[in-house]
Design a protein around this motif. Structure first.
Motif, PDB file in Angstrom:
ATOM      1  N   LEU A  98      -4.630   5.503  -0.946  1.00 45.37           N
ATOM      2  CA  LEU A  98      -3.524   4.891  -1.052  1.00 45.37           C
ATOM      3  C   LEU A  98      -3.932   3.532  -1.970  1.00 45.37           C
ATOM      4  CD1 LEU A  98      -2.347   3.367   2.357  1.00 45.37           C
ATOM      5  CD2 LEU A  98      -1.405   5.470   1.065  1.00 45.37           C
ATOM      6  N   HIS A  99      -2.735   3.057  -2.797  1.00 41.87           N
ATOM      7  CA  HIS A  99      -3.212   2.139  -3.756  1.00 41.87           C
ATOM      8  C   HIS A  99      -2.043   0.939  -3.609  1.00 41.87           C
ATOM      9  CE1 HIS A  99      -0.456   5.043  -6.049  1.00 41.87           C
ATOM     10  NE2 HIS A  99      -0.074   3.834  -6.584  1.00 41.87           N
ATOM     11  N   ARG A 100      -2.419  -0.316  -4.263  1.00 35.86           N
ATOM     12  CA  ARG A 100      -1.368  -1.289  -4.526  1.00 35.86           C
ATOM     13  C   ARG A 100      -1.646  -2.106  -5.650  1.00 35.86           C
ATOM     14  NH1 ARG A 100      -2.500  -5.671   0.353  1.00 35.86           N
ATOM     15  NH2 ARG A 100      -4.689  -6.091  -0.033  1.00 35.86           N
ATOM     16  N   TRP A 112       0.898  -1.161  -0.089  1.00 32.98           N
ATOM     17  CA  TRP A 112      -0.017  -0.003  -0.005  1.00 32.98           C
ATOM     18  C   TRP A 112       0.831   1.144  -0.070  1.00 32.98           C
ATOM     19  CZ3 TRP A 112      -4.889   0.014  -1.069  1.00 32.98           C
ATOM     20  CH2 TRP A 112      -5.620  -1.204  -0.751  1.00 32.98           C
ATOM     21  N   HIS A 113       0.681   2.195  -1.158  1.00 32.13           N
ATOM     22  CA  HIS A 113       1.420   3.162  -1.354  1.00 32.13           C
ATOM     23  C   HIS A 113       0.856   4.359  -1.830  1.00 32.13           C
ATOM     24  CE1 HIS A 113       2.054   1.566  -5.021  1.00 32.13           C
ATOM     25  NE2 HIS A 113       2.324   2.769  -5.299  1.00 32.13           N
ATOM     26  N   ALA A 114       1.498   5.670  -1.647  1.00 36.20           N
ATOM     27  CA  ALA A 114       1.060   6.890  -2.387  1.00 36.20           C
ATOM     28  C   ALA A 114       2.212   7.058  -3.241  1.00 36.20           C
ATOM     29  CB  ALA A 114       0.681   8.037  -1.389  1.00 36.20           C
ATOM     30  N   ASP A 115       2.151   7.583  -4.405  1.00 39.34           N
ATOM     31  CA  ASP A 115       3.154   7.525  -5.375  1.00 39.34           C
ATOM     32  C   ASP A 115       4.123   8.765  -4.769  1.00 39.34           C
ATOM     33  OD1 ASP A 115       2.465   5.551  -6.995  1.00 39.34           O
ATOM     34  OD2 ASP A 115       1.172   6.820  -8.579  1.00 39.34           O
ATOM     35  N   MET A 116       5.074   8.462  -5.066  1.00 39.60           N
ATOM     36  CA  MET A 116       6.162   9.691  -4.566  1.00 39.60           C
ATOM     37  C   MET A 116       6.098  10.274  -3.204  1.00 39.60           C
ATOM     38  SD  MET A 116       6.753  11.084  -8.260  1.00 39.60           S
ATOM     39  CE  MET A 116       8.189  12.140  -7.995  1.00 39.60           C
TER      40      MET A 116
END
Ligand SMILES: [Fe+2]
Length: 298
Positions: A265-267, A116-120
């Protein structure tokens, strides 16, 4: 130009039908798009005629400063597959269009996308919108999941909300790569992406709603013992990615997904990546103009 919006989830995410990417960029209804992304956080443009690379970039430019990607230092690519420098190549293809071996450095680097992350978030000048176009998609798997960080913040207990608004978190791309099993970075790589700090929660500027900012790049809470800070980050991520906050997107060929990295967030999810081709191209808008010639990536 008019377009229709259909919600895809009780809390966030909507599909956009009838958007004309072939229209001259200056005539596009950008205010309406921004109002929609402020509301939904994720927009899935369904396209019978997907935008060309040039149209994809031109549309993105209307939404904010855009990154000109450069990934050679990190992935070891000698050359790029895509001609336009604004397009980040996030599929599983090498510069000749062949499927990359799963044990290649590039594919190992991409495994970080499955957290799970947010870009940059590992940059001081963060990503606002990402716009990802599916040029080739596998026949099964490879969905993208999104989690609503504004809804998650709103449901946190009051004391955790206050804490999240107070503490600073250190973000580093090398933290998420380590978590995903990427080999330790070289000295040059380390120097190319130094850590940065962001608040654990912020006010989303356009919607004025508060949002959590817990991403896989978040390494630790500054000023806290590492294990304690990591424990809290992990608990918050678990809370914020409960099924009720998650929308899972099943790609259709030609979909352009736009999401707000400061509200979601996305993955990536698994697919048979040694068997099926996946050609995905992304533009990334930033909070401010990009001044460094060596813009960051991932
Ligand atoms: Fe991503």
């Amino acid at each position: 130009m008019s377009f229709r919006i259909n919600p895809l989830h009780p809390l966030f995410a909507a599909e956009v039908i009838g958007f004309d990417f072939s229209a001259p960029p200056e005539t596009m209804p950008i205010d309406e798009v921004l109002t929609a992304i402020d509301t939904y956080g994720v927009l899935a443009f369904r396209n019978t005629t997907p935008p060309t690379d040039e149209q994809h970039v031109a549309f993105s430019r209307r939404l904010g400063p855009i990154e000109r990607g450069k990934l050679i230092k990190v992935t070891g690519h000698a050359r790029l597959r895509l001609a336009l420098p604004e397009l980040v190549d996030v599929g599983n293809l090498d510069p000749d269009g062949n499927i990359l071996p799963p044990d290649s450095r590039q594919m190992k680097f991409r495994m970080g996308d499955r957290l799970w992350h947010a870009d940059m978030s590992f940059m001081d000048n963060r990503a606002t919108y990402s716009l990802l176009l599916g040029h080739e998609i596998p026949p099964e798997g490879g969905d993208t999941e999104f989690a609503d960080m504004r809804a998650a913040f709103a449901e946190l207990p009051r004391e955790l909300q206050q804490l999240a608004e107070t503490v600073d978190v250190e973000h580093s791309i090398w933290h998420s790569r380590e978590m995903a099993g990427f080999p330790p970075p070289t000295e040059e790589e380390l120097l190319s992406r130094p850590p940065v700090r962001h608040k654990l929660a912020h006010v989303h500027a356009r919607s004025c709603r508060k949002s959590l900012y817990v991403t896989s790049h978040a390494s630790h809470i500054i000023g806290w013992p590492r294990d304690l800070g990591r424990g809290l980050l992990s608990e918050l991520t678990k809370f914020a990615t409960q099924p009720k906050f998650v929308y899972r997107h099943k790609w259709q060929l030609g979909d352009l997904l736009m999401w707000d990295n400061l509200a979601t967030l996305h993955r990536a999810t698994e697919f048979e990546d040694a068997l099926y081709r996946r050609d995905m191209r992304r533009t990334t808008c930033r909070e401010r103009e990009v001044t460094s010639p060596d813009a960051a990536y991932a």
